[in-house]
Design a protein around this motif. Structure first.
Motif, short mmCIF file in Angstrom:
data_model
loop_
_atom_site.label_atom_id
_atom_site.label_comp_id
_atom_site.label_asym_id
_atom_site.label_seq_id
_atom_site.Cartn_x
_atom_site.Cartn_y
_atom_site.Cartn_z
N GLN A 35 0.51 -1.30 -10.52
CA GLN A 35 0.23 -1.19 -11.96
C GLN A 35 -0.78 -0.07 -12.22
N ILE A 36 -0.79 0.40 -13.46
CA ILE A 36 -1.77 1.39 -13.91
C ILE A 36 -2.71 0.71 -14.90
N THR A 37 -4.01 0.81 -14.63
CA THR A 37 -5.01 0.19 -15.50
C THR A 37 -5.42 1.15 -16.61
N ARG A 38 -6.16 0.63 -17.59
CA ARG A 38 -6.63 1.51 -18.66
C ARG A 38 -7.56 2.58 -18.11
N GLU A 39 -8.44 2.22 -17.18
CA GLU A 39 -9.36 3.21 -16.62
C GLU A 39 -8.58 4.32 -15.93
N GLU A 40 -7.51 3.96 -15.22
CA GLU A 40 -6.69 4.97 -14.55
C GLU A 40 -5.95 5.84 -15.57
N ALA A 41 -5.43 5.23 -16.62
CA ALA A 41 -4.75 6.00 -17.66
C ALA A 41 -5.71 6.96 -18.34
N GLU A 42 -6.93 6.52 -18.57
CA GLU A 42 -7.93 7.41 -19.18
C GLU A 42 -8.29 8.55 -18.24
N ALA A 43 -8.29 8.27 -16.92
CA ALA A 43 -8.55 9.33 -15.95
C ALA A 43 -7.45 10.38 -15.99
N VAL A 44 -6.20 9.94 -16.20
CA VAL A 44 -5.07 10.88 -16.32
C VAL A 44 -5.27 11.78 -17.53
N PHE A 45 -5.67 11.19 -18.66
CA PHE A 45 -5.94 12.01 -19.85
C PHE A 45 -7.09 12.98 -19.59
N ALA A 46 -8.12 12.52 -18.88
CA ALA A 46 -9.26 13.38 -18.59
C ALA A 46 -8.84 14.59 -17.77
N ASP A 55 2.34 21.94 -15.19
CA ASP A 55 3.74 22.16 -14.83
C ASP A 55 4.55 20.89 -15.07
N ASP A 56 5.85 20.98 -14.80
CA ASP A 56 6.74 19.84 -15.05
C ASP A 56 6.35 18.64 -14.20
N ALA A 57 5.91 18.88 -12.98
CA ALA A 57 5.55 17.76 -12.10
C ALA A 57 4.37 16.98 -12.68
N TRP A 58 3.39 17.70 -13.23
CA TRP A 58 2.25 17.02 -13.84
C TRP A 58 2.68 16.27 -15.11
N THR A 59 3.49 16.92 -15.93
CA THR A 59 3.94 16.26 -17.15
C THR A 59 4.70 14.98 -16.83
N ASP A 60 5.59 15.04 -15.84
CA ASP A 60 6.34 13.84 -15.44
C ASP A 60 5.41 12.73 -15.00
N GLU A 103 0.94 15.85 -23.42
CA GLU A 103 0.52 14.80 -24.35
C GLU A 103 1.64 14.43 -25.31
N LEU A 104 2.28 15.45 -25.86
CA LEU A 104 3.34 15.19 -26.83
C LEU A 104 4.50 14.43 -26.19
N GLU A 105 4.90 14.84 -24.99
CA GLU A 105 6.00 14.16 -24.31
C GLU A 105 5.63 12.73 -23.96
N THR A 106 4.38 12.49 -23.62
CA THR A 106 3.93 11.13 -23.33
C THR A 106 4.09 10.23 -24.54
N LEU A 107 3.67 10.71 -25.71
CA LEU A 107 3.80 9.92 -26.93
C LEU A 107 5.26 9.68 -27.29
N VAL A 108 6.07 10.74 -27.20
CA VAL A 108 7.47 10.62 -27.58
C VAL A 108 8.20 9.64 -26.67
N ARG A 109 7.95 9.70 -25.36
CA ARG A 109 8.63 8.81 -24.43
C ARG A 109 8.24 7.35 -24.65
N ILE A 110 7.00 7.10 -25.04
CA ILE A 110 6.58 5.73 -25.32
C ILE A 110 7.33 5.20 -26.54
N VAL A 111 7.43 6.01 -27.59
CA VAL A 111 8.16 5.59 -28.78
C VAL A 111 9.64 5.37 -28.44
#
Length: 314
Positions: A35-46, A55-60, A103-111
């Protein structure tokens, strides 16, 4: 795993780049406990905030990691709560805008993936695309194409994905908010060289709003009812003017008006409701006139929209 993950993330971000080896280590640490925790998700945004290249690998990776936290981190799965939507927007909006395609692709994929998302998240994404179209800058412009007020192919694709997303107002259901956004974009870009795909998106989206119907339990139901109530309180619209204009722009309206424009019944069956949904209600008729009146003219896309509504009503 959270401590090791965040430490690894901090090290990876120190030079503004992330290597394939560092990205693999992040994947192994992040999914090591399933699982991914909130702290880990925030680290990804950081990390994303400080990267000079994404690059594409990071975006994925970012799309997968943040999506895993939001959609599967808590029960019920595949649901994005109000709190999670606010958290997402805060992570992206730290500098007042979506500043990377990741960031944009992350939001779109969640929706897209969610069974249900708050309106505020979907509307936030659409507002970012509208800002990009007007300003000529943003992640979909790929650092180039700085001419404002035109709609690029990338923007058309993202708009279609968000507007017709299952986690939006209902499966493939277009809301009044979405339809009005499409009209605003059309009015602002009439004289511009928009992507060829734009015309179809405008016609598909507005037609869906006008002629769609609500499934029981669909997310659109409460919002659509609120829209109807508020719009009907607006007495500034003159239905007669709309009928006259429609007859002038497409004379066949007079012969088909009863088929296409009318009141919908409350039939419970799917087929009955689908058939009734093909009619444009008084509310939607008034709304359409108001949108056509907004720029003081009936343009080619609006003529084609009227023709489609009439043709589909046959």
């Amino acid at each position: 795993m959270t401590t090791h993950f965040t430490e690894l993330a901090q090290r990876a971000a120190t030079d503004g780049a992330i290597s394939p080896q560092e990205l693999l280590a992040l994947r192994q640490q992040g999914w090591g406990d399933g699982q991914i925790t909130r702290e880990e998700a925030e680290a990804v945004f950081a990390i994303n905030h400080v990267l000079t290249e994404r690059d594409d690998a990071w975006t994925d990776f970012m799309v997968e990691a943040v999506g895993e936290f939001v959609l599967n981190g808590t029960q019920p799965r595949l649901q994005c709560s109000d709190e999670e939507a606010e958290w997402l927007i805060a992570q992206v909006d730290h500098d007042g805008m979506v500043d990377s395609m990741a960031e944009l692709e992350t939001l779109v994929r969640i929706v897209e993936r969610a069974e249900n998302t708050p309106d505020k998240l979907k509307n936030y994404v659409l507002a970012q695309i509208e800002r990009e179209v007007v300003s000529g800058t943003g992640p979909t412009r790929c650092g180039g194409e700085l001419s404002a007020t035109h709609i690029s192919a990338a923007e058309v694709r993202i708009l279609r994905r968000v507007i017709f997303a299952s986690g939006g107002h209902g499966p493939a259901a277009v809301s009044r908010f979405d339809a009005e956004l499409l009209f605003r974009l059309k009015d602002k870009t009439l004289a511009e060289e928009n992507a060829p795909e734009w015309d179809d998106l405008f016609l598909d989206g507005v037609s869906n709003f006008l002629k769609g119907f609500m499934l029981e339990g669909a997310q659109i139901s409460h919002g659509r009812a609120t829209e109807l109530e508020s719009f009907m309180a607006d007495t500034s619209v003159n239905v007669g003017r709309f009928i006259a204009r429609a007859a002038q722009e497409a004379p066949q309206v007079a012969n088909h008006f009863g088929k296409v424009f009318g009141k919908r019944s409350t039939a419970a069956g799917y087929e009955e409701r689908a058939a009734e949904g093909a009619k444009v209600t008084d509310f939607e008729q008034d709304w359409l006139e108001k949108m056509v009146d907004a720029d003081g003219e009936v343009d080619e896309l609006e003529r084609r929209l009227l023709a489609r509504i009439i043709d589909e009503g046959d």
